[in-house]
Write an enzyme that holds these catalytic residues in place. Sequence first.
Site, short mmCIF file in Angstrom:
data_model
loop_
_atom_site.label_atom_id
_atom_site.label_comp_id
_atom_site.label_asym_id
_atom_site.label_seq_id
_atom_site.Cartn_x
_atom_site.Cartn_y
_atom_site.Cartn_z
CE LYS A 80 -9.97 -3.23 2.63
NZ LYS A 80 -9.81 -4.51 2.07
CB SER A 88 -9.68 -2.46 -6.28
OG SER A 88 -8.81 -2.54 -5.22
CB CYS A 148 24.70 -16.26 35.09
SG CYS A 148 24.12 -15.41 33.62
NE ARG A 194 -9.81 -8.41 -6.66
CZ ARG A 194 -9.29 -7.31 -6.18
NH1 ARG A 194 -10.06 -6.31 -5.84
NH2 ARG A 194 -7.99 -7.21 -5.99
CG ASP A 215 -2.08 -0.92 1.10
OD1 ASP A 215 -2.34 -1.39 -0.03
OD2 ASP A 215 -2.73 -1.21 2.13
CD GLU A 220 -12.97 -10.33 1.35
OE1 GLU A 220 -13.73 -9.89 0.45
OE2 GLU A 220 -11.76 -10.08 1.37
S1 IVH Z 1 -17.04 -3.92 -1.25
C1 IVH Z 1 -17.25 -2.57 -5.45
N1 IVH Z 1 -17.15 -4.60 1.28
O1 IVH Z 1 -11.68 -5.51 0.16
C2 IVH Z 1 -17.20 -2.95 -4.02
N2 IVH Z 1 -15.21 -5.21 0.02
O2 IVH Z 1 -9.65 -3.71 -0.84
C3 IVH Z 1 -15.98 -3.70 -3.70
N3 IVH Z 1 -13.54 -6.47 1.29
O3 IVH Z 1 -11.87 -6.59 -3.14
C4 IVH Z 1 -16.01 -4.50 -2.53
N4 IVH Z 1 -14.66 -6.53 3.19
O4 IVH Z 1 -12.22 -8.32 -1.27
C5 IVH Z 1 -16.41 -4.62 0.15
N5 IVH Z 1 -17.38 -5.19 3.51
C6 IVH Z 1 -16.67 -5.20 2.38
C7 IVH Z 1 -15.41 -5.83 2.30
C8 IVH Z 1 -14.70 -5.80 1.10
C9 IVH Z 1 -13.56 -6.90 2.56
C10 IVH Z 1 -12.45 -6.69 0.35
C11 IVH Z 1 -12.86 -7.10 -1.03
C12 IVH Z 1 -12.29 -6.06 -1.94
C13 IVH Z 1 -11.16 -5.52 -1.13
C14 IVH Z 1 -10.75 -4.14 -1.56
#
Ligand code: IVH
Length: 674
Positions: free
Chosen positions: A112, A74, A428, A133, A29, A169
């Site tokens: 997330k 993404s 020691c 994906r 990142d 996920e």
């Molecule tokens: S939304 C177009 N919601 O994070 C919407 N993604 O860094 C795209 N991810 O590829 C995804 N938790 O694999 C969404 N609550 C969540 C998520 C989530 C994990 C992941 C997902 C995405 C990645 C992006």
Amino acid sequence: MEQLRNELLEHNERYYVDEAPIISDADYDALVRELASIEAEHPELDTEDSPTHRVSGRRSETFAPVVHSTPLLSLDNAFDADELRAWDERIQRRLGAGENERIDVGYVAELKIDGVAISIRYEDGELVQAATRGDGRIGEDVTANVRTIDPIPTTLPEGAPRVLEVRGEVFMSSDAFEALNEWASEHGHAPYINPRNSASGSLRQKDASVTARRDLSMWCYQLGELEGGPTLTRHEDTFDLLRDLGFPVNPEIRTVDTIEEVIDVSLHWQEHRHDLDYEIDGVVTKVSDLARRDELGFTARAPRWAIAYKFPPEERTTELHDILVSVGRTGRATPYAVLEPVFVGGATVERATLHNEDQVEAKDVRPGDTVIVRRAGDVIPEVVGPVLAARKRGLRRWTFPTTCPCPLESTLVRPEGEADTRCVHPECPFQQQGAIEHYASRGAMDIEGLGERSIAQFLDLGLLSDIASIYELDFDRILELEGYGQTSVDNLRTAIDDSTRMPLPNLLVGLNVRHLGPAAAEALADHFGHLDRIVEAATADDGVDRLAAIDGVGPKIAETVCAWFRQEPNQVLLERLRAAGVNFEGPEREDVDQTLEGCSVVVTGTLENYSRDEVESAIKARGGKAPGSVSKKTIAVVAGEGPGASKLTKAEELGVPVLDEAGFEHLLETGELP
Ligand code: IVH
């Protein structure tokens, strides 16, 4: 720019094609951000195919390709509150809000999940295809594997949409991950690095029966194609539909109105991420109003209507320079990693324990390796393992040294059947250093001003030799040392003097008897009321039995306590402490009603009128126990500010009542639930 782009492409290849990344996600990142900031400064050099604009990811050849009906994109990242605010402003501007106007779009904040993105397609209520994906446009067909994942339905109830594509996920819970690693270690396999990698590996098994054994889970958070279903107007409608159809939807999803609330939720989870039984690496916030989403649209890489707030990383990659051994107060020789300093989990880490010989062997980390370093919450930093894909040629396996690193160079021994290697030389200096540090520490005699550095210096000059010598210190000599003025010497003298009046349990802890911690020390002090009576019991023929019979002591501790007090040099040491005026007398006991006799009360979150320690002592003083987790034996859970979600869920599951602070005080007083 060119160099960064190439580097990123290389890392993409390693991550997605080889499935063997050589840097952590956080380092990746950071590279993306560096590139993006140069591109922002020099838009004329920006190109459409830059990794900052594209969904990265590739698919392997093992699985058949699946073209996604709409791409799996993404997310753009935000790394602090201001970046979230900036996103909110961008949305308002794009939607055409005026200067002092706000268009209400509604936000949904979701966890997330740190797992593997997946898309599952249902036709006429039947699961027909599941795909990873991949590069966002084309993924891998993992239908057979996904069918084995328990919480994912293979058939939908009557009335389901004709075509439904569910996205979410797939992840492995922390418990499942631990169980998998236990299994791996029993079967001589290398440990898995983290739950995400295990989930990814488990999902990509050629033999789906292996996937079936892996205990994978899923949270669903988005729809792809939808045909013949209800009309959805808000993101919450999506979740209602998913829930109705039997899909697992994360219970922590929150609907909020403003970006400030989004920030609150994000920071809440940053602090409480480890209360969950699965890993998250941030909070995803999405615009709820689906018509507004259409207005906002997408960039080539990500939707404009969503943003991921990323937590500060807890895992980074760095160089392992060397593995050294440190000898502590008990003589235990602990190997530790000397690292290229790396900022992780909110602190710079340059050393990390490797615990013991077997751990180094199991992880097979070698000086010169690139390693993954993890510092999560209040857990001490850890070397997770080597990045094998980055290992240089010719690195040798590390072997445990045979001599103590102290000037005496005594032999290190590892007794048959034990995990620890020890220096057994009584003189020691490393052991003495550790023993004195421990004696002077907060949990023991709390001598401020007598820390690691001064102890090392005093030992070196022969001013200190063991704990009793603290009371024989030559302050005139110390005054002559550089860095010591009259005030600091006076303060040290006062601190040492104060320590003679510390309660007996603190002294017991300070004696550095193996296994004797604060709880058992307290039990001994309470029971005998005076150090002399403890010595008397411990040196009696039936000493071990007598001590082991005390609640809170037990046979293992009784054994080491008796052994310690029976040793002649230790008896001499105690006499020197007595001569120095150190308090040997036990606590005067206040008569508190034993309202909680034998009851377990679990406390979570912060209370207004009690600190953590005070809550615990209030419960214990009334004969109760204050364990860290909820079980069938728990009679009540006390929830303060910011309680742990898993504890509350567990309480609900087991039907344990949850009390507020007032209810807790009532319980303390009366022993009755309000
Ligand atoms: S939304 C177009 N919601 O994070 C919407 N993604 O860094 C795209 N991810 O590829 C995804 N938790 O694999 C969404 N609550 C969540 C998520 C989530 C994990 C992941 C997902 C995405 C990645 C992006």
